[in-house]
Structures are given as structure tokens and as C-alpha cells.
Design a protein around this motif. Sequence first.
Motif, PDB file in Angstrom:
ATOM      1  N   PHE A  71      61.974  58.738  36.984  1.00  0.00           N
ATOM      2  CA  PHE A  71      60.624  58.679  37.530  1.00  0.00           C
ATOM      3  C   PHE A  71      60.132  60.095  37.830  1.00  0.00           C
ATOM      4  N   THR A  72      58.835  60.292  37.706  1.00  0.00           N
ATOM      5  CA  THR A  72      58.221  61.579  38.002  1.00  0.00           C
ATOM      6  C   THR A  72      56.970  61.359  38.829  1.00  0.00           C
ATOM      7  N   ILE A  73      56.882  62.059  39.939  1.00  0.00           N
ATOM      8  CA  ILE A  73      55.694  61.989  40.793  1.00  0.00           C
ATOM      9  C   ILE A  73      54.859  63.239  40.553  1.00  0.00           C
ATOM     10  N   SER A  74      53.556  63.031  40.465  1.00  0.00           N
ATOM     11  CA  SER A  74      52.638  64.159  40.344  1.00  0.00           C
ATOM     12  C   SER A  74      51.399  63.870  41.171  1.00  0.00           C
ATOM     13  N   ARG A  75      50.651  64.911  41.475  1.00  0.00           N
ATOM     14  CA  ARG A  75      49.431  64.717  42.244  1.00  0.00           C
ATOM     15  C   ARG A  75      48.306  65.529  41.624  1.00  0.00           C
ATOM     16  N   ASP A  76      47.118  64.976  41.723  1.00  0.00           N
ATOM     17  CA  ASP A  76      45.905  65.638  41.259  1.00  0.00           C
ATOM     18  C   ASP A  76      44.965  65.688  42.459  1.00  0.00           C
ATOM     19  N   ASP A  77      44.988  66.808  43.153  1.00  0.00           N
ATOM     20  CA  ASP A  77      44.211  66.905  44.387  1.00  0.00           C
ATOM     21  C   ASP A  77      42.704  66.857  44.118  1.00  0.00           C
ATOM     22  N   ALA A  78      42.296  67.261  42.946  1.00  0.00           N
ATOM     23  CA  ALA A  78      40.870  67.214  42.615  1.00  0.00           C
ATOM     24  C   ALA A  78      40.372  65.771  42.507  1.00  0.00           C
ATOM     25  N   LYS A  79      41.297  64.856  42.192  1.00  0.00           N
ATOM     26  CA  LYS A  79      40.938  63.449  42.046  1.00  0.00           C
ATOM     27  C   LYS A  79      41.495  62.579  43.168  1.00  0.00           C
ATOM     28  N   ASN A  80      42.077  63.223  44.186  1.00  0.00           N
ATOM     29  CA  ASN A  80      42.665  62.477  45.314  1.00  0.00           C
ATOM     30  C   ASN A  80      43.638  61.407  44.838  1.00  0.00           C
ATOM     31  N   THR A  81      44.432  61.756  43.851  1.00  0.00           N
ATOM     32  CA  THR A  81      45.298  60.773  43.217  1.00  0.00           C
ATOM     33  C   THR A  81      46.728  61.286  43.125  1.00  0.00           C
ATOM     34  N   VAL A  82      47.655  60.378  43.358  1.00  0.00           N
ATOM     35  CA  VAL A  82      49.066  60.639  43.131  1.00  0.00           C
ATOM     36  C   VAL A  82      49.553  59.613  42.117  1.00  0.00           C
ATOM     37  N   ARG A  83      50.405  60.053  41.208  1.00  0.00           N
ATOM     38  CA  ARG A  83      50.892  59.165  40.146  1.00  0.00           C
ATOM     39  C   ARG A  83      52.404  59.079  40.171  1.00  0.00           C
TER      40      ARG A  83
END
Length: 132
Positions: A71-83
Motif C-alpha cells: 500500500f502507498t499513501i499520498s496526499r495532494d494538499d492542493a485538492k485537500n485529498t489523501v489517497r
Amino acid sequence: QVQLVESGGESVQAGGSLTLSCTASGLAFSRHGLGWFRQAPGKEREFVGGISGSRGIPGKTYYSDSAKGRFTISRDDAKNTVRLLMNGLGPEDTAIYFCASEPARTISSFRYYANPNVYDYWGQGTQVTVSA
């Protein structure tokens, strides 16, 4: 108010992959660490992984033993999203998956992120079902 909304859960066959998303509103997203947990029927909620926010060690990730390497967690702060990208899924990964946000503390450690009690907001969860 703060809201976390998970999406992306579905039924897949063993060996498949899924990407779950969690979009937040009502908070200064980049400051907050996020965690992914899961709960299978009849079992306690368990930690999957977490990612630090800017108040901790920005972008540092933490994984449970069962998630490490798959599993890999990532975040996109510009989109307020974590995947949460999940590869090599097996029936043991069947669960409801939840994301949660912690209150922007400066702490960054596995022990901190793995503790469900540090999180103050939770999403409603998204179902992942993996068939053999």
C-alpha cells in the motif's frame, strides 16, 4: 464543520488493485496528518497507514506490517485529498476503510499515527471487498 469523505471502495478479485481517496473540508488540510484505518466484520479497527502534515515531518508515511510494501499513501494538499493505493489485494483486506485527521500536532511517529485515539475527525468509510 470538518468533513472527511472517502471514496473508491469496490469489489475486486484477489491480486487486484484499488485506490481509495479521502477528501476533506473545513480544516487547514496541509497542517493535518491523516490516517487510514480499516475494520473487518467482527474485528477491531486496525491501523493501515498514515501520512504527516506540515506540522509534523511533512509527507512522512507510516505503514502497518500488513500494508508495508503493498500500500502507498499520498496526499495532494492542493485538492485537500489523501489517497491510499492498494496493490496485491487479498481476501484478508476485505473491510470498511476509514480516513481520519489528527489535530495538527507536531508529533511524527508510527506510534502516534497508529493510535486511533489521536484522531479527532473520521470519515464514514468505504467498503472494500476482495474475492478469492
